[in-house]
Design an enzyme around this catalytic site. Structure first.
Site, PDB file in Angstrom:
ATOM      1  N   SER A 216       0.866  -1.189   0.000  1.00 19.42           N
ATOM      2  CA  SER A 216       0.000   0.000   0.000  1.00 19.42           C
ATOM      3  C   SER A 216       0.897   1.230   0.000  1.00 19.42           C
ATOM      4  O   SER A 216       1.728   1.403   0.880  1.00 19.42           O
ATOM      5  CB  SER A 216      -0.950  -0.026   1.194  1.00 19.42           C
ATOM      6  N   ASP A 249      -5.846  -1.278   6.955  1.00 19.93           N
ATOM      7  CA  ASP A 249      -6.664  -2.360   7.507  1.00 19.93           C
ATOM      8  C   ASP A 249      -7.845  -2.667   6.591  1.00 19.93           C
ATOM      9  O   ASP A 249      -8.254  -3.824   6.462  1.00 19.93           O
ATOM     10  CB  ASP A 249      -7.167  -1.982   8.908  1.00 19.93           C
TER      11      ASP A 249
END
Lengths: 319, 319
Positions: A216, A249
């Site tokens: 990410s 998350d």
């Protein structure tokens, strides 16, 4: 059921002030307490999306009591193992004017050897019955990176796909153990592999044994490597402003769901749809004030995500 | 037994940081939680001094659970009435470099009418068996100043001396009800009486019905009026640097003890020894990092306290 494992959970406490003035006394409304830690955020997202999930964590002390009460009130199914040390707290003071959060993260108590063993045993037992397992966040003192590798190896040997979002040595151990997916961010990739180029770092984790690597990269979106080494990048064509806490998350929740669905169909996950959903959920989490929540319009964001399989230097150079 | 009544208790949570940087994330050691509120501080001082004491307060929610657990661990005898609202929290972040505390005080939940009645009834019952009662701190929404006046009147009618350290309308109500002592600080005296001269303000409270008035004037020490209107001032001849939180509570503990001892002997308290101990305990609390603690050398400080019964303008003018 998707199992999330949070080795180092935290009670997240948030207060809002009009303007934080160091050294001064502020009158504030009652703070908001949430069961937190990265695996709890992953479970919260999956639960809100109507998926069957169980969040495994340890709890101790008065803060653990509050953690358990909030998790129960939120309706997230949990398996909470009692431990002697108090659940650590993470304090956020949000300045209403600037939107800035001042954060205090407690280091937290060490797990005793028998507590670490009990957590790993429970993760293996519950994980053995799960469609996919997400292991998320830092490790408390007393839980070794190698133990995470052994857990990943055990679950993988039982045919349960694991996504690991863990830092440093634990990330390397999870990759070596053949994790179905690993999800480092840019800094974690550099820290664990020593590679400053995200694509090179991702390839390094794959060479160690990780099947899918999802890095990410913040506003640069997600860099995804499939088990055949094919790389692609998924990103929204515009920058979102908001709260980046929990964005990773949300991506892990999307990856765990993709792994679970593919496992049900006895197929490899479709890389492009995994990347699109991970990027869209991550972006939609930025729009929400608290970690563990997706903006209701995430399906519209998913349609906006651009997939690029011609990875060149602009995605792989550090900013 | 001396009873302390804390209408608006708080769970005090303290963290230490090397340097508080707004907008940044800080790694910190586990914070320290204490059962707090002014009456708890008074009880903590008396308990540490080996006096029999009971702290009456309400508790609710997860923070109330932590409050009760810490009070029990501290060994302070308590009577804690369960209420629906969560015990409010007071957050202190202490900067190690500057020593400055950044404080967030939650406003706290309102008491329901039946909860306020239960608290007042319990205060009357336990107080009726006490040698002295201290009522300390702010009132939560749902508890009216007049109710404090009624409690003071009831206890006084039963021959139990009451010291009230309450602000605003409750201070006036306690004085009107004939409190054995009231203990405002300089700001509270101005706020309640409108008088900027502490001596004039103290005389106003006495005219309303308070028997002894002790005004705590910070580094200017204690201004004390006895029931005959005689004024004296007790102060340390030097300025102490430290944590002034809890200094007033230490003074209230000294006053409550003097009232209890005089009541046992069926005498009026000796004004000079009351003033000396209140000033010394207050000063010794400044030397301690947490409210509710006295420096072990407070007896030496008491010998240093100068008593001045020739009160002139330098003690009575605002600074």
């Amino acid at each position: 059921m998707i199992l999330t494992v949070t080795p180092n959970p935290a009670l997240d406490l948030t207060w809002h002030v009009d303007r934080l003035a160091p050294g001064e006394t502020h009158r504030v409304d009652t703070g908001h307490g949430r069961a937190g830690g990265k695996g709890l955020n992953v479970a919260r997202v999956l639960h809100a999306e109507g998926r069957e999930v169980t969040a495994l964590a340890t709890v101790g002390g008065a803060s653990g009591h509050e953690f358990a009460a909030e998790a129960a009130a939120s309706g997230i199914p949990t398996r909470l193992l009692p431990v002697a040390g108090s659940t650590r707290r993470s304090i956020a003071i949000v300045d209403r004017r600037s939107g800035e959060a001042t954060v205090l993260n407690e280091r937290g108590a060490a797990l005793a050897a028998h507590e670490a063993s009990a957590l790993l045993a429970e993760a293996a037992t519950l994980g053995g019955r799960a469609r996919a397992v997400a292991i998320s966040g830092s490790l408390p003192p007393g839980l070794h990176a190698d133990a995470i590798g052994e857990l990943v190896a055990t679950l993988t040997a039982h045919g349960v796909p694991v996504v690991a979002d863990v830092p440093g040595a634990a990330l390397l151990a999870a990759a070596r153990a053949g994790a179905a997916a690993v999800k480092p961010n840019r800094d974690e990739l550099v820290e664990a592999t020593g590679e400053h180029d995200p694509l090179a770092g991702a390839r390094r984790l794959q060479a160690l044994g990780a099947r899918i690597v999802v890095a990410s990269l913040g506003a640069d979106g997600m860099l995804v490597l499939d088990p055949e080494g094919r790389a692609l990048r998924a990103r929204l064509g515009r920058t979102l402003h908001g709260n980046a806490t929990g964005a990773g998350d949300a991506a892990v929740a999307a990856i765990a769901l993709a792994l679970a669905e593919a496992s049900d169909a006895s197929e490899a996950p479709d890389l492009e749809s995994l990347a699109r959903r991970a990027a869209a959920w991550s972006a939609s989490a930025v729009l929400m004030p608290l970690a563990g929540e997706l903006h209701p319009d995430h399906a519209a964001l998913a349609r906006e995500i651009a997939i690029d399989d011609d990875i060149d230097t602009d995605a792989t150079e550090p900013e």
